[in-house]
Design a protein around this motif. Sequence first.
Motif, PDB file in Angstrom:
ATOM      1  N   VAL A 164       0.959  -1.328   0.010  1.00  0.00           N
ATOM      2  CA  VAL A 164       0.062   0.119   0.090  1.00  0.00           C
ATOM      3  C   VAL A 164       0.859   1.514  -0.093  1.00  0.00           C
ATOM      4  O   VAL A 164       1.789   1.426   0.912  1.00  0.00           O
ATOM      5  N   VAL A 165       0.434   2.140  -0.610  1.00  0.00           N
ATOM      6  CA  VAL A 165       1.135   3.438  -0.760  1.00  0.00           C
ATOM      7  C   VAL A 165      -0.146   4.558  -0.426  1.00  0.00           C
ATOM      8  O   VAL A 165      -1.023   4.458  -1.312  1.00  0.00           O
ATOM      9  N   ALA A 166      -0.006   5.439   0.487  1.00  0.00           N
ATOM     10  CA  ALA A 166      -1.222   6.018   0.659  1.00  0.00           C
ATOM     11  C   ALA A 166      -0.704   7.748   1.024  1.00  0.00           C
ATOM     12  O   ALA A 166       0.405   7.871   1.339  1.00  0.00           O
ATOM     13  N   VAL A 167      -1.412   8.565   0.906  1.00  0.00           N
ATOM     14  CA  VAL A 167      -1.078  10.015   1.270  1.00  0.00           C
ATOM     15  C   VAL A 167      -2.168  10.321   2.214  1.00  0.00           C
ATOM     16  O   VAL A 167      -3.353  10.208   1.925  1.00  0.00           O
ATOM     17  N   GLU A 168      -1.954  11.056   3.316  1.00  0.00           N
ATOM     18  CA  GLU A 168      -2.823  11.631   4.298  1.00  0.00           C
ATOM     19  C   GLU A 168      -3.038  12.885   4.184  1.00  0.00           C
ATOM     20  O   GLU A 168      -2.087  13.639   3.558  1.00  0.00           O
ATOM     21  N   LEU A 202       4.383  19.954   9.876  1.00  0.00           N
ATOM     22  CA  LEU A 202       4.095  20.543   8.544  1.00  0.00           C
ATOM     23  C   LEU A 202       2.525  20.127   8.348  1.00  0.00           C
ATOM     24  O   LEU A 202       2.148  19.477   7.648  1.00  0.00           O
ATOM     25  N   PRO A 203       1.768  21.071   9.128  1.00  0.00           N
ATOM     26  CA  PRO A 203       0.212  20.902   9.370  1.00  0.00           C
ATOM     27  C   PRO A 203      -0.419  20.948   7.751  1.00  0.00           C
ATOM     28  O   PRO A 203      -1.523  20.447   7.686  1.00  0.00           O
ATOM     29  N   ASP A 204       0.087  21.767   7.046  1.00  0.00           N
ATOM     30  CA  ASP A 204      -0.345  22.249   5.771  1.00  0.00           C
ATOM     31  C   ASP A 204      -0.141  21.501   4.663  1.00  0.00           C
ATOM     32  O   ASP A 204      -0.689  21.576   3.372  1.00  0.00           O
ATOM     33  N   LEU A 205       0.742  20.372   4.729  1.00  0.00           N
ATOM     34  CA  LEU A 205       1.277  19.413   3.675  1.00  0.00           C
ATOM     35  C   LEU A 205       0.494  17.907   3.939  1.00  0.00           C
ATOM     36  O   LEU A 205       0.245  17.687   4.836  1.00  0.00           O
ATOM     37  N   PRO A 206       0.105  17.341   2.619  1.00  0.00           N
ATOM     38  CA  PRO A 206      -0.291  16.173   2.736  1.00  0.00           C
ATOM     39  C   PRO A 206       1.129  15.139   3.077  1.00  0.00           C
ATOM     40  O   PRO A 206       2.238  15.788   2.691  1.00  0.00           O
ATOM     41  N   SER A 207       0.790  13.932   3.716  1.00  0.00           N
ATOM     42  CA  SER A 207       2.041  13.275   4.050  1.00  0.00           C
ATOM     43  C   SER A 207       2.035  11.833   3.198  1.00  0.00           C
ATOM     44  O   SER A 207       0.880  10.939   3.347  1.00  0.00           O
ATOM     45  N   LEU A 208       3.086  11.159   2.893  1.00  0.00           N
ATOM     46  CA  LEU A 208       3.191  10.064   2.237  1.00  0.00           C
ATOM     47  C   LEU A 208       3.563   8.834   3.364  1.00  0.00           C
ATOM     48  O   LEU A 208       4.364   8.996   4.133  1.00  0.00           O
ATOM     49  N   GLY A 209       3.021   7.453   3.076  1.00  0.00           N
ATOM     50  CA  GLY A 209       3.308   6.462   3.970  1.00  0.00           C
ATOM     51  C   GLY A 209       3.042   5.253   2.994  1.00  0.00           C
ATOM     52  O   GLY A 209       2.480   5.343   1.832  1.00  0.00           O
ATOM     53  N   TYR A 210       4.065   4.231   3.185  1.00  0.00           N
ATOM     54  CA  TYR A 210       3.960   3.072   2.290  1.00  0.00           C
ATOM     55  C   TYR A 210       4.466   1.846   2.854  1.00  0.00           C
ATOM     56  O   TYR A 210       5.141   1.926   4.058  1.00  0.00           O
ATOM     57  N   TRP A 211       3.975   0.723   2.450  1.00  0.00           N
ATOM     58  CA  TRP A 211       4.750  -0.466   3.035  1.00  0.00           C
ATOM     59  C   TRP A 211       4.533  -1.588   1.817  1.00  0.00           C
ATOM     60  O   TRP A 211       3.603  -1.482   1.076  1.00  0.00           O
ATOM     61  N   ILE A 212       5.626  -2.477   1.613  1.00  0.00           N
ATOM     62  CA  ILE A 212       5.551  -3.543   0.450  1.00  0.00           C
ATOM     63  C   ILE A 212       5.798  -5.059   1.307  1.00  0.00           C
ATOM     64  O   ILE A 212       6.741  -4.763   2.298  1.00  0.00           O
ATOM     65  N   PRO A 253       7.891 -10.557   0.862  1.00  0.00           N
ATOM     66  CA  PRO A 253       8.334 -11.307  -0.633  1.00  0.00           C
ATOM     67  C   PRO A 253       8.437 -10.508  -1.589  1.00  0.00           C
ATOM     68  O   PRO A 253       8.998 -10.977  -2.776  1.00  0.00           O
ATOM     69  N   PHE A 254       8.087  -9.248  -1.677  1.00  0.00           N
ATOM     70  CA  PHE A 254       8.266  -8.429  -2.783  1.00  0.00           C
ATOM     71  C   PHE A 254       9.244  -7.312  -2.654  1.00  0.00           C
ATOM     72  O   PHE A 254       9.477  -6.437  -3.680  1.00  0.00           O
ATOM     73  N   GLN A 255       9.809  -7.376  -1.580  1.00  0.00           N
ATOM     74  CA  GLN A 255      10.938  -6.176  -1.299  1.00  0.00           C
ATOM     75  C   GLN A 255      12.210  -6.579  -2.044  1.00  0.00           C
ATOM     76  O   GLN A 255      12.535  -7.747  -2.385  1.00  0.00           O
ATOM     77  N   GLY A 256      12.850  -5.545  -2.238  1.00  0.00           N
ATOM     78  CA  GLY A 256      14.222  -5.645  -2.725  1.00  0.00           C
ATOM     79  C   GLY A 256      14.259  -5.745  -4.433  1.00  0.00           C
ATOM     80  O   GLY A 256      15.098  -5.942  -5.070  1.00  0.00           O
ATOM     81  N   HIS A 257      13.202  -5.462  -5.007  1.00  0.00           N
ATOM     82  CA  HIS A 257      12.976  -5.311  -6.536  1.00  0.00           C
ATOM     83  C   HIS A 257      12.353  -4.118  -7.256  1.00  0.00           C
ATOM     84  O   HIS A 257      12.276  -3.755  -8.325  1.00  0.00           O
ATOM     85  N   GLY A 258      12.677  -2.786  -6.186  1.00  0.00           N
ATOM     86  CA  GLY A 258      12.248  -1.496  -6.658  1.00  0.00           C
ATOM     87  C   GLY A 258      10.904  -1.302  -6.681  1.00  0.00           C
ATOM     88  O   GLY A 258      10.435  -0.339  -7.275  1.00  0.00           O
ATOM     89  N   TYR A 259       9.944  -2.057  -6.470  1.00  0.00           N
ATOM     90  CA  TYR A 259       8.395  -1.857  -6.608  1.00  0.00           C
ATOM     91  C   TYR A 259       8.157  -0.581  -5.650  1.00  0.00           C
ATOM     92  O   TYR A 259       7.239  -0.027  -6.018  1.00  0.00           O
ATOM     93  N   ALA A 260       8.592  -0.505  -4.336  1.00  0.00           N
ATOM     94  CA  ALA A 260       8.529   0.414  -3.560  1.00  0.00           C
ATOM     95  C   ALA A 260       8.637   1.849  -4.132  1.00  0.00           C
ATOM     96  O   ALA A 260       7.890   2.667  -4.305  1.00  0.00           O
ATOM     97  N   GLY A 261       9.770   1.934  -4.708  1.00  0.00           N
ATOM     98  CA  GLY A 261      10.164   3.431  -5.465  1.00  0.00           C
ATOM     99  C   GLY A 261       9.145   3.508  -6.548  1.00  0.00           C
ATOM    100  O   GLY A 261       8.838   4.588  -6.881  1.00  0.00           O
ATOM    101  N   VAL A 313       6.012   4.516  -5.204  1.00  0.00           N
ATOM    102  CA  VAL A 313       5.938   5.823  -4.596  1.00  0.00           C
ATOM    103  C   VAL A 313       5.995   6.967  -5.545  1.00  0.00           C
ATOM    104  O   VAL A 313       5.572   7.973  -5.547  1.00  0.00           O
ATOM    105  N   GLU A 314       6.765   6.727  -6.627  1.00  0.00           N
ATOM    106  CA  GLU A 314       6.924   7.813  -7.660  1.00  0.00           C
ATOM    107  C   GLU A 314       5.679   8.188  -8.207  1.00  0.00           C
ATOM    108  O   GLU A 314       5.255   9.224  -8.407  1.00  0.00           O
TER     109      GLU A 314
END
Length: 189
Positions: free
Chosen positions: A81-85, A93-103, A106-114, A117-118
């Motif tokens: 999941v990649v989410a924006v609050e 930084l109350p005026d900015l949206p904020s990013l969060g994510y997890w992969i 078994p799927f880590q280390g393959h560049g999927y998060a990047g 996120v992009e």
Amino acid sequence: MITLPELKTRRLILRALAAGDASAIADLGGRDFEIVRWLTGASWPYVEGEAEDFVNKVVGTNPMETEAPFVVTLGGVFIGVVAVEAPGDLDDLPDLPSLGYWIGRPFQGHGYAGEAVEAVLQWAFDAYGTDAIAARAFEDNTRSRALLRKFGFRPHSMTERFSKALDRKVSNVVVRLERADFEARKEPA
């Protein structure tokens, strides 16, 4: 009601979170301490129904006012999941949206998060009409902090957040990404 678009990358499809995603969240993330330990809102050990509660809380709300969660899929398989609050999640930084994510592991280390996120950052800059996006990561989460640095996020401040899984407050680095810096890294040298 505002609905999230489907975002496509070279290898991934990101779609809006749906009611049927709770079991995948629980199985891939909620029952894996190596995922949960980096999240503030998840319990450890996993509490039955916690993923369903999260999904029920978010699905059907206005993603621009609460949270915009994108399910990351690879060949139709849920991998994270990649989410924006919406603005207001971070006191620093109350005026900015904020990013969060997890992969899932078994799927880590393959560049999927990047890759995911992009795509979400590009969407978020446009959707929120903002010149900056914030994020936070546990101070000792070196992998997440490295990914954020790769996109041009710069340290802004330190904060503490209570981690349900660790049952204590944890130091977090709050970072900020300027739209100009995000766009500049995509331009050819």
